[in-house]
Motif scaffolding. Structure first.
Motif: not given
Ligand SMILES: Nc1ncnc2c1ncn2[C@@H]1O[C@H](COP(=O)(O)OP(=O)(O)O)[C@@H](O)[C@H]1O
Ligand SMILES: [Mg+2]
Lengths: 220, 248, 204
Positions: C15-16, C18-20, C50, C53, C55-56, C85, C87
């Motif tokens: 989830x990011x 408010x979206x799945x 991410x 890996x 990261x999130x 990534x 960057x």
């Protein structure tokens, strides 16, 4: 990446960015100059206030230097790479703080004799000032790193970070200036230095973990 | 021992449904107590032989200062709970309570200043207690600022929790340092609230207004938490039901 | 190179805001396989990489690597994986060589030289990274793939900013890596010419 190669690279980056460090030092001097000009140049005012003035300037200069400590790493993706490196993030963060501390505090120490003479700090308490700086300043860097990591994603995070972190610096300022004052009045001050050391040690235990949590929350 | 209640408490839905009807009664009961305590304290309690009538401000100052500290304690605990167990309700709690705590600290500061005028002859004295409350107020403002500035809600929650925990660890150190600093400068001889052996007619109304204010704050906090829950869980089907059911 | 290892994703929910981005995502990637993550802009390709890996954090689901559950502690996977990534973690004030030494302090001078030569950035070795073009910077970041001994590659838009020669070079390197038993997951809009890949399409 290894801990050592990271440490080395951090050092190198700061050497290449020496203007940032110089700016922090200039800021420190400028804040100090404000007091004789703004309040009074008389030794009667300055001598007892010297410790306090130096510490106030110190706190502000250190905050300014720490505020941006993760900015570039955040923008160029290095922070992300630290998170996925498989190394211990708290330890990496601690190394970064250590590098920044040494690069800022050593020049500050070198400037102190001149500045304390300009503020008529009694000679006897000069070494106490140096001692408070050595045992007290690590906690400023350690606590500040948490705020810096939390606000790294903001374009204009400096004011927020100052607002959030400054209250946490109060005990350090109180005990450090108290120790200098005690020394000026010929009172014992070792208990106060021990207090500063205790705060620095407590920060050393808490800050790397909290900063790592903050870094992880900020990169996404 | 069952931990079910702990997990249920962490569920916004369960929390909302369970506490839905509590906020108003708590608030009203608290208001009644608070008014009772204040009227009794301000109008009927005996006069102090040293300070005359000006001491009566303690019926506002002491409850506010106590609440300011209690709220901060609860923020720190909530922050810890969030960092360790990631309980969803914890940041909602912090969001809801931080502004209330800030208002309490501000009330304590203002009432302290009003008390200071007849007692010390100035609106502000660098008294240990007042200075501690001022720092507490600044700590609250820091939490509120960080929550309002960080746009990413996940980050904002974590930041507020971290700062709350850090504040809780730091608060005793700050208080100790301020008290030590105060003895160094020996500002005030009178301090607010440190009175030996108050007679029962004096502390009874104080106790009642303290309890009253606790209840008022609990009611306000619940109400604020409930609106945050609806806002944050607006995608959940139970919220839609709840809002439509109540609204029509 | 190694025995067969696999990266298994089960029931992943990301989830990011408010979206799945994905819900109930399953897949398994084994040694020798390349997976291409496809989808429109904003579909969640970068986010998926991410999450893997580390990261999130995902909202729900399991990630297993080499038979071990790494959902909560990604260390085992991270020690065996390289993530690059958008960057890429190149410090602008350090030179190309210093940047690579930061990641691979134990690489020998010959090895480093050979890799830089291979990527045609050898004459930039002493140039600060801030003076490089986007494509050159990408080559520096990708040089890590030549120096790394790691098994799992998680590459977010690795072909971005590369010229035709660069793309061919990277493709053949990826091919070699999977032939030697590596795992590669990459996001791209590019067709891969020489590599057989599995496609995972994320739809918004
Ligand atoms: N830092 C962020 N905070 C909140 N939402 C984000 C963030 N980064 C990306 N998103 C959202 O997540 C979705 C997926 O983004 P991303 O994974 O970068 O997509 P892709 O790589 O497929 O183009 C997008 O809708 C984007 O708006
Ligand atoms: Mg992307």
């Amino acid at each position: 990446m290894t801990y050592f190669s990271y440490f080395k690279a951090e050092f190198l980056v700061l050497l290449r960015r020496k203007q940032d460090v110089i700016n922090a030092l200039l800021f420190f001097i400028t804040v100090i100059v404000l007091f004789p000009l703004g309040v009074s140049p008389s030794p009667i005012f300055l001598a007892p206030a010297a410790g306090g003035i130096i510490w106030c300037a110190l706190v502000l200069a250190i905050l300014m230097a720490i505020e941006s400590m993760f900015k570039e790493d955040y923008n160029d993706g290095s922070l992300e790479q630290l998170v996925v490196s498989g190394l211990s993030l708290p330890l990496l963060v601690l190394l970064k703080i250590l590098v920044l501390w040494s690069v800022i505090v050593i020049p500050l120490l070198l400037m102190l004799p001149l500045l304390s003479a300009m503020l008529y700090l009694p000679e006897g308490s000069f070494w106490v000032l140096v001692a408070t700086l050595l045992v007290g300043s690590p906690s400023l860097f350690l606590i500040g790193a948490i705020g810096s990591a939390l606000t790294v994603s903001l374009k204009q995070g400096a004011m927020l970070m100052l607002l959030v972190i400054l209250p946490f610096y109060l005990p350090v300022v109180v005990f450090a200036t108290g120790a200098i004052k005690a020394a000026q009045e010929g009172l014992p001050y070792s208990g106060l230095l021990a207090m500063l050391l205790a705060i620095s040690l407590l920060s050393l235990v808490l800050s790397p973990v909290m900063t790592a949590i903050s870094v992880k929350a900020s990169v996404n | 021992m069952s931990w079910a209640w702990f997990h249920k408490l962490g569920s916004p839905r369960w929390f909302f449904l369970w506490t839905k009807s509590w906020a108003l009664p708590l608030f009203c009961l608290g208001m009644v107590c608070l008014l009772l305590g204040l009227v009794w304290g301000l109008a009927f309690a005996p006069t102090d032989y040293q300070q005359g009538n000006s001491y009566r401000i303690i019926y506002i100052h002491v409850p506010a200062a106590l609440l300011a500290q209690s709220c901060y304690l609860s923020l720190g605990i909530a922050g810890f709970v969030f960092l360790v167990w990631r309980m969803k309700m914890a940041p909602i709690f912090i969001n809801a309570v931080a502004p209330i705590g800030a208002v309490m600290a501000l009330m304590a500061l203002v009432s302290g200043a009003i008390w200071g005028k007849p007692t010390w002859g100035t609106w502000w004295v660098w008294d240990a207690r007042l200075t501690s409350v001022l720092v507490l107020f600044l700590l609250y403002m820091g939490i509120i600022a960080i929550q309002n500035t960080l746009e990413d809600i996940v980050l904002a929650d974590k930041a507020a929790a971290l700062i709350s925990v850090l504040g809780l660890i730091n608060l005793p150190i700050i208080k100790y340092s301020v008290e030590w600093w105060n003895t160094l400068h020996q500002a005030a001889t009178f301090t607010l609230t440190e009175k030996p052996a108050m007679p029962v007619e004096m502390w009874m109304p104080l106790l009642i207004s303290v309890i009253g204010l606790y209840l008022v704050v609990a009611g306000l906090a619940l109400w604020r938490m409930q609106s945050y829950i609806l806002e944050r869980e607006h995608r959940a089907s139970w919220v839609k039901q709840e809002v439509v059911g109540d609204g029509l | 190179m190694q025995s067969i290892v696999s990266l298994t994703i089960s029931d992943l929910w990301i989830e990011r805001g408010d979206r799945d981005l994905c819900k109930g995502l399953f897949f398994e990637l084994k040694s020798g396989q390349v997976m291409r993550v496809l989808g429109e802009n904003g579909a969640g390709k970068s986010s998926l990489l991410k999450v893997i890996a580390g990261v999130i954090a995902p909202l729900e689901g399991q990630i297993q690597y080499a038979g071990q559950d790494v959902t909560h502690d990604r260390k085992i996977l991270q020690q065996d994986a390289i993530y690059i990534g958008h960057s890429a973690g190149i410090k602008s004030v350090l030179t190309v060589e210093e940047n690579l030494r930061r990641y691979y302090p134990s690489a020998s001078a010959d090895e480093l030289e050979a890799v830089l030569d291979n990527l045609s950035i050898l004459d930039l070795a002493d140039t600060p990274a801030k003076k490089l073009s986007a494509g050159q910077t990408r080559r520096v970041a990708l040089a890590r793939l030549w120096l790394s001994k790691k098994n799992v590659w998680l590459l977010d838009e690795p072909f971005a900013a590369l010229d035709i020669k660069g793309i061919a070079l990277l493709e053949s390197h990826i091919e070699q890596h999977v032939l030697a038993g590596g795992l590669v997951m990459l996001t791209t809009h590019q067709d891969l010419h020489s590599i057989q890949s599995y496609d995972l399409v994320l739809s918004p």
